[in-house]
Design an enzyme around this catalytic site. Structure first.
Site, PDB file in Angstrom:
ATOM      1  N   HIS A  53      -1.572 -25.560 -40.867  1.00  0.00           N
ATOM      2  CA  HIS A  53      -0.793 -26.751 -41.203  1.00  0.00           C
ATOM      3  C   HIS A  53       0.507 -26.348 -41.890  1.00  0.00           C
ATOM      4  O   HIS A  53       0.605 -25.275 -42.502  1.00  0.00           O
ATOM      5  CB  HIS A  53      -1.611 -27.654 -42.117  1.00  0.00           C
ATOM      6  N   GLU A  76      -5.023 -28.022 -44.762  1.00  0.00           N
ATOM      7  CA  GLU A  76      -3.769 -28.435 -45.389  1.00  0.00           C
ATOM      8  C   GLU A  76      -3.984 -28.742 -46.870  1.00  0.00           C
ATOM      9  O   GLU A  76      -5.124 -28.908 -47.326  1.00  0.00           O
ATOM     10  CB  GLU A  76      -3.211 -29.666 -44.651  1.00  0.00           C
ATOM     11  N   ARG A 127       1.389 -23.731 -36.528  1.00  0.00           N
ATOM     12  CA  ARG A 127       1.091 -25.108 -36.936  1.00  0.00           C
ATOM     13  C   ARG A 127       0.544 -25.898 -35.748  1.00  0.00           C
ATOM     14  O   ARG A 127       0.930 -25.666 -34.595  1.00  0.00           O
ATOM     15  CB  ARG A 127       2.352 -25.798 -37.472  1.00  0.00           C
ATOM     16  N   HIS A 128      -0.330 -26.829 -36.033  1.00  0.00           N
ATOM     17  CA  HIS A 128      -0.917 -27.703 -35.014  1.00  0.00           C
ATOM     18  C   HIS A 128       0.142 -28.565 -34.320  1.00  0.00           C
ATOM     19  O   HIS A 128       1.270 -28.716 -34.792  1.00  0.00           O
ATOM     20  CB  HIS A 128      -1.970 -28.610 -35.653  1.00  0.00           C
TER      21      HIS A 128
END
Length: 206
Positions: free
Chosen positions: A154, A84, A10-11
């Site tokens: 995401h 996302e 995930r970012h």
């Protein structure tokens, strides 16, 4: 043979994360903390020695992937299918605002992967568009003795894609919880069996 290991990262933290607002396809940016998280996790992801690094094309994922890619000595390929969940009319709203405008909708959305936010897409829709990315990687690595790929994406997509790749019944998807900023999930296969196994979830360095 086929792809043997998949890491879904995930970012880092964004301005919308700090404000507690839904992002979806909105192009939010990493905070200073988010940039530091990406820098901190990059050496850990590099230990996987990925053969490919693929990112959602949304800026928060791209900026995270660029930092990770520098540590892995891998170029970053962008793929919009890793975006996302599109949250439709909810994008930019807080949970409290959504609850006020659509009472009970957040609970329905969290408990039912087929439930769709107004103007958006369901978790099932997200998996339907993202799982072909992995299918194509399987074809690419079909003649390779081994293969490791990192996908930078995401939280919602990662939870859904993990559920889909594990072939969980949709009723069980809500049991795969959220994932922290710059935390990752890892799936692997045995050399003699095509089924994915979950070997780590919501793993991080802090």
């Amino acid at each position: 043979m086929s792809l043997q290991r998949l890491v879904l990262l995930r970012h880092g933290q964004t301005d919308y994360n700090v404000a507690g607002r839904m992002q979806g396809h909105l192009d939010s940016v990493l905070t200073e903390t988010g940039l530091a998280q990406a820098a901190g996790v990059a050496p850990e992801i590099a230990r996987f020695a990925p053969d490919r690094l693929i990112s959602s094309d949304l800026r928060r994922a791209v900026d995270t992937a660029d930092i990770v890619g520098a540590a892995c000595s891998q170029p970053v390929k962008l793929d919009a299918r890793l975006r996302e969940t599109h949250l439709g009319e909810w994008q930019g709203c807080s949970v409290a605002e959504i609850e006020q405008a659509w009472p009970g909708a957040i609970a329905a959305w969290r408990s039912d992967p087929a439930w769709t936010p107004p103007g958006g897409e369901s978790r099932i829709d997200v998996v339907r568009r993202s799982q072909p990315v992995v299918d194509e990687l399987d074809e690419e690595f079909a003649s390779a003795p081994d293969g490791t790929v990192v996908l930078v994406a995401h939280g919602g997509l990662i939870a859904g894609l993990v559920s889909g790749l594990l072939a969980l019944p949709t009723s069980a998807w809500p049991s795969i919880g959220g994932i922290g900023n710059c935390h990752w999930a890892a799936l692997a296969r045995r050399a003699d069996h095509p089924r994915w196994r979950l070997v780590g979830y919501n793993v991080g360095t802090w």
